[in-house]
Design an enzyme around this catalytic site. Structure first.
Site, PDB file in Angstrom:
ATOM      1  N   LYS A  76       0.844  -1.184   0.000  1.00  0.00           N
ATOM      2  CA  LYS A  76       0.000   0.000   0.000  1.00  0.00           C
ATOM      3  C   LYS A  76       0.882   1.237   0.000  1.00  0.00           C
ATOM      4  O   LYS A  76       2.050   1.199   0.363  1.00  0.00           O
ATOM      5  CB  LYS A  76      -0.903   0.020   1.247  1.00  0.00           C
ATOM      6  CG  LYS A  76      -1.971  -1.049   1.213  1.00  0.00           C
ATOM      7  CD  LYS A  76      -2.975  -0.725   0.145  1.00  0.00           C
ATOM      8  CE  LYS A  76      -4.126  -1.697   0.153  1.00  0.00           C
ATOM      9  NZ  LYS A  76      -5.071  -1.453  -0.905  1.00  0.00           N
ATOM     10  N   ASP A  77       0.294   2.333  -0.407  1.00  0.00           N
ATOM     11  CA  ASP A  77       1.020   3.594  -0.464  1.00  0.00           C
ATOM     12  C   ASP A  77       1.515   4.008   0.913  1.00  0.00           C
ATOM     13  O   ASP A  77       0.854   3.774   1.921  1.00  0.00           O
ATOM     14  CB  ASP A  77       0.118   4.705  -1.001  1.00  0.00           C
ATOM     15  CG  ASP A  77      -0.260   4.486  -2.452  1.00  0.00           C
ATOM     16  OD1 ASP A  77       0.530   3.855  -3.167  1.00  0.00           O
ATOM     17  OD2 ASP A  77      -1.332   4.945  -2.858  1.00  0.00           O
ATOM     18  N   LYS A  78       2.682   4.648   0.917  1.00  0.00           N
ATOM     19  CA  LYS A  78       3.210   5.167   2.170  1.00  0.00           C
ATOM     20  C   LYS A  78       2.382   6.368   2.631  1.00  0.00           C
ATOM     21  O   LYS A  78       2.083   6.501   3.799  1.00  0.00           O
ATOM     22  CB  LYS A  78       4.662   5.595   1.989  1.00  0.00           C
ATOM     23  CG  LYS A  78       5.252   6.256   3.219  1.00  0.00           C
ATOM     24  CD  LYS A  78       6.661   6.722   3.002  1.00  0.00           C
ATOM     25  CE  LYS A  78       7.183   7.439   4.230  1.00  0.00           C
ATOM     26  NZ  LYS A  78       8.546   7.908   4.049  1.00  0.00           N
TER      27      LYS A  78
END
Length: 143
Positions: free
Chosen positions: A50-52
């Site tokens: 998942k995106d940071k």
């Protein structure tokens, strides 16, 4: 007793949901492993990263790790929550992701109401055309 050899549950994997804010999945799994008393993250499986940036929620599986240990880890984790535990027979693997759902929040947009409404009404196009539609919408907002 050895928790891993005398596994009392039907499935060999504990599936759970990991919710995090502005953190990388791998670094969060390092924290979860330490909070559970594990030396590394080898017990964990994910379907994708998942995106940071942003608030993200994803399913994780852990090989022969009891839900009780993950629940207890919640108290030692900052900006992370674990929940929705279930025992399953298979681990997650890269590519088993069924899909993504996004909510995009725009803040401090400066445009008149008609331009914002026009952008919001622009449907996303399949097969990569969404970026083109987004660029056109962004240009409309800048006018």
């Amino acid at each position: 007793f050895d928790e891993r050899s005398e596994w009392p549950f039907d499935g060999a994997y504990c599936s759970f949901v990991l919710a995090k804010a502005n953190k990388e999945t791998h670094s969060v799994l390092d924290q979860v492993a330490r909070a559970c008393g594990l030396r590394n993250t080898k017990a964990f499986s994910v379907a994708g990263m998942k995106d940071k940036r942003g608030v993200t929620v994803q399913r994780i599986t852990a090989h022969k790790l009891r839900a009780e240990r993950l629940v207890a880890a919640n108290a030692r984790l900052r900006g992370v929550r674990l929940g929705n535990f279930a025992y399953v027979h298979q681990p997650l693997t890269l590519g088993t992701l069924g899909g993504n759902r996004f909510t995009v929040v725009l803040r401090d947009v400066r445009a008149d109401d008609a331009a914002v409404a026009a952008v919001a009404a622009t449907p996303a196009e399949p097969d990569g055309a969404a970026a083109e539609a987004a660029a056109a919408a962004a240009a409309a907002v800048r006018r």
